[in-house]
Scaffold this motif. Structure first.
Motif, PDB file in Angstrom:
ATOM      1  N   GLN A  14      29.380  43.037  36.517  1.00  0.00           N
ATOM      2  CA  GLN A  14      29.942  43.747  35.522  1.00  0.00           C
ATOM      3  C   GLN A  14      30.199  45.159  35.670  1.00  0.00           C
ATOM      4  OE1 GLN A  14      27.391  41.468  35.342  1.00  0.00           O
ATOM      5  NE2 GLN A  14      28.531  39.981  34.373  1.00  0.00           N
ATOM      6  N   GLU A  15      29.480  45.868  36.630  1.00  0.00           N
ATOM      7  CA  GLU A  15      29.428  47.467  37.011  1.00  0.00           C
ATOM      8  C   GLU A  15      30.438  47.634  37.650  1.00  0.00           C
ATOM      9  OE1 GLU A  15      24.840  48.461  36.804  1.00  0.00           O
ATOM     10  OE2 GLU A  15      25.701  47.715  38.476  1.00  0.00           O
ATOM     11  N   THR A  94      35.698  32.978  40.563  1.00  0.00           N
ATOM     12  CA  THR A  94      34.661  32.976  39.632  1.00  0.00           C
ATOM     13  C   THR A  94      35.092  33.943  38.456  1.00  0.00           C
ATOM     14  OG1 THR A  94      32.867  32.609  41.557  1.00  0.00           O
ATOM     15  CG2 THR A  94      32.109  33.318  39.185  1.00  0.00           C
ATOM     16  N   LYS A  95      34.753  33.594  37.192  1.00  0.00           N
ATOM     17  CA  LYS A  95      35.109  34.446  36.174  1.00  0.00           C
ATOM     18  C   LYS A  95      33.712  35.532  35.786  1.00  0.00           C
ATOM     19  CE  LYS A  95      38.031  31.373  33.469  1.00  0.00           C
ATOM     20  NZ  LYS A  95      38.211  30.594  32.189  1.00  0.00           N
ATOM     21  N   ILE A  96      34.145  36.676  35.700  1.00  0.00           N
ATOM     22  CA  ILE A  96      32.950  37.510  35.277  1.00  0.00           C
ATOM     23  C   ILE A  96      33.080  38.132  33.799  1.00  0.00           C
ATOM     24  CG2 ILE A  96      32.402  40.003  35.599  1.00  0.00           C
ATOM     25  CD1 ILE A  96      33.733  39.962  38.366  1.00  0.00           C
ATOM     26  N   PHE A  97      31.928  38.094  33.169  1.00  0.00           N
ATOM     27  CA  PHE A  97      31.776  38.123  31.823  1.00  0.00           C
ATOM     28  C   PHE A  97      30.845  39.471  31.639  1.00  0.00           C
ATOM     29  CE2 PHE A  97      32.540  33.720  32.276  1.00  0.00           C
ATOM     30  CZ  PHE A  97      33.548  33.288  31.266  1.00  0.00           C
ATOM     31  N   SER A  98      31.317  39.929  30.540  1.00  0.00           N
ATOM     32  CA  SER A  98      30.774  41.291  30.250  1.00  0.00           C
ATOM     33  C   SER A  98      29.308  41.449  29.355  1.00  0.00           C
ATOM     34  CB  SER A  98      31.393  42.219  29.168  1.00  0.00           C
ATOM     35  OG  SER A  98      31.645  41.714  27.917  1.00  0.00           O
ATOM     36  N   PRO A 101      23.991  36.132  29.214  1.00  0.00           N
ATOM     37  CA  PRO A 101      24.413  34.868  29.500  1.00  0.00           C
ATOM     38  C   PRO A 101      25.318  34.329  28.306  1.00  0.00           C
ATOM     39  CG  PRO A 101      22.313  34.773  28.430  1.00  0.00           C
ATOM     40  CD  PRO A 101      22.702  36.176  28.471  1.00  0.00           C
ATOM     41  N   TYR A 102      25.640  35.028  27.272  1.00  0.00           N
ATOM     42  CA  TYR A 102      26.568  34.406  26.438  1.00  0.00           C
ATOM     43  C   TYR A 102      27.997  34.153  26.801  1.00  0.00           C
ATOM     44  CZ  TYR A 102      22.682  36.329  23.779  1.00  0.00           C
ATOM     45  OH  TYR A 102      21.288  36.460  23.419  1.00  0.00           O
ATOM     46  N   ASN A 103      28.445  34.829  27.620  1.00  0.00           N
ATOM     47  CA  ASN A 103      29.822  34.772  28.493  1.00  0.00           C
ATOM     48  C   ASN A 103      30.905  34.329  27.168  1.00  0.00           C
ATOM     49  OD1 ASN A 103      28.495  34.852  30.711  1.00  0.00           O
ATOM     50  ND2 ASN A 103      28.547  32.732  31.082  1.00  0.00           N
ATOM     51  N   THR A 104      31.239  35.492  26.216  1.00  0.00           N
ATOM     52  CA  THR A 104      32.303  35.286  25.439  1.00  0.00           C
ATOM     53  C   THR A 104      33.523  36.230  25.663  1.00  0.00           C
ATOM     54  OG1 THR A 104      31.030  36.942  24.095  1.00  0.00           O
ATOM     55  CG2 THR A 104      30.605  34.724  23.535  1.00  0.00           C
ATOM     56  N   LEU A 134      40.717  42.725  37.641  1.00  0.00           N
ATOM     57  CA  LEU A 134      40.852  42.777  36.217  1.00  0.00           C
ATOM     58  C   LEU A 134      41.533  41.430  35.493  1.00  0.00           C
ATOM     59  CD1 LEU A 134      41.776  46.291  35.377  1.00  0.00           C
ATOM     60  CD2 LEU A 134      39.512  45.458  35.556  1.00  0.00           C
ATOM     61  N   ASP A 135      40.825  40.784  34.790  1.00  0.00           N
ATOM     62  CA  ASP A 135      41.234  39.721  34.078  1.00  0.00           C
ATOM     63  C   ASP A 135      40.732  39.235  32.811  1.00  0.00           C
ATOM     64  OD1 ASP A 135      42.712  37.058  34.205  1.00  0.00           O
ATOM     65  OD2 ASP A 135      41.434  36.414  36.255  1.00  0.00           O
ATOM     66  N   GLY A 136      41.151  38.482  32.323  1.00  0.00           N
ATOM     67  CA  GLY A 136      40.531  38.047  30.947  1.00  0.00           C
ATOM     68  C   GLY A 136      41.178  38.974  29.891  1.00  0.00           C
ATOM     69  N   ILE A 137      40.592  39.685  29.019  1.00  0.00           N
ATOM     70  CA  ILE A 137      40.905  40.555  27.991  1.00  0.00           C
ATOM     71  C   ILE A 137      41.537  41.881  28.461  1.00  0.00           C
ATOM     72  CG2 ILE A 137      39.210  40.009  26.361  1.00  0.00           C
ATOM     73  CD1 ILE A 137      37.472  42.473  27.255  1.00  0.00           C
ATOM     74  N   TYR A 138      41.348  41.993  29.987  1.00  0.00           N
ATOM     75  CA  TYR A 138      42.040  43.099  30.719  1.00  0.00           C
ATOM     76  C   TYR A 138      43.225  42.648  31.653  1.00  0.00           C
ATOM     77  CZ  TYR A 138      38.145  45.935  29.374  1.00  0.00           C
ATOM     78  OH  TYR A 138      37.149  46.490  28.426  1.00  0.00           O
ATOM     79  N   ARG A 139      43.584  41.578  31.512  1.00  0.00           N
ATOM     80  CA  ARG A 139      44.700  40.616  32.262  1.00  0.00           C
ATOM     81  C   ARG A 139      46.160  41.400  32.251  1.00  0.00           C
ATOM     82  NH1 ARG A 139      45.960  35.941  34.578  1.00  0.00           N
ATOM     83  NH2 ARG A 139      43.974  34.677  33.855  1.00  0.00           N
ATOM     84  N   ASN A 140      46.377  41.970  30.922  1.00  0.00           N
ATOM     85  CA  ASN A 140      47.418  42.875  30.659  1.00  0.00           C
ATOM     86  C   ASN A 140      47.249  44.325  31.032  1.00  0.00           C
ATOM     87  OD1 ASN A 140      48.781  40.532  30.248  1.00  0.00           O
ATOM     88  ND2 ASN A 140      48.266  40.384  28.225  1.00  0.00           N
TER      89      ASN A 140
END
Length: 205
Positions: A14-15, A94-98, A101-104, A134-140
């Motif tokens: 995350q860091e 592997t996906k990285i979540f902020s 352990p909730y991983n939303t 960067l991926d997910g909510i930062y993909r764009n």
């Protein structure tokens, strides 16, 4: 801000993603004490001249270093990962979540690689890399330079007496594409991830 003696730079996923990578991509300035924690201008080292990479590890005597890298893409989805001495072979993503352990909130991804030397190239040691993007909510998020962070681990010291072939020197390879080591069993059996990877490569042939 000064880094205290004995400090070891070991940020978590995350860091790396939410501080070092995103601030680099959007060109936010870093505090003075954080400017040199990740090496910059190393594009030709990680995916280029492998001798430069080994020299950096020999000079720093570190077994794990971090690099900002601007990817050179062959196509929209393919990156050049081959150099004169071998290939960075992809293993898994592997996906990285902020918010573990909730991983939303999916914020990035890391892809693991193993460096596979060409047959006839010896003395490289064992190399593992994790490439953060960067991926997910930062993909764009605008990232025109295709910047990623590469964490590289050198798992076995380079033997000084075993020199890499010089640039331009003829090196002959067979169809296996793997370097042979006299201590294969001793080096590999203790690392199950590496054993599984070699098994998958051999099956492909």
């Amino acid at each position: 801000m000064e880094i205290p003696p004995g400090y070891r730079f070991r940020p978590n996923d995350q860091e790396i993603t939410l501080f070092y990578l995103i601030n680099k991509v959007i060109n936010n300035p870093f505090p003075d004490g954080f400017k040199n924690t990740i090496r910059d201008d190393c594009d030709d080292v990680v995916y280029g001249d492998f001798m430069k990479l080994t020299k950096i590890f020999q000079e720093t005597r570190m077994d794990c270093l971090y690099f900002y890298v601007r990817l050179k893409k062959k196509t929209l989805k393919r990156v050049e990962r081959v150099n004169q001495y071998g290939t960075w072979r992809s293993q898994k993503d592997t996906k990285i979540f902020s918010d573990p352990p909730y991983n939303t909130n999916h914020v990035g991804s890391k892809r693991s690689f193993m460096f596979v030397p060409k047959e006839g190239v010896h003395g490289l040691g064992r190399w593992v890399m994790y490439e953060f993007r960067l991926d997910g909510i930062y993909r764009n998020t605008t990232n025109n330079d295709n910047i990623v962070i590469c964490q590289i681990k050198h798992k076995k010291g380079i033997k000084e007496e075993q020199q890499l072939p010089q640039m331009g020197e003829d090196v002959h390879f067979n169809t296996m594409g793997l370097a042979q080591h006299s201590t294969t069993e001793q080096n590999y059996t203790g690392d199950q991830e590496f054993v599984d990877f070699l098994t998958s490569v051999l099956k492909a042939y």
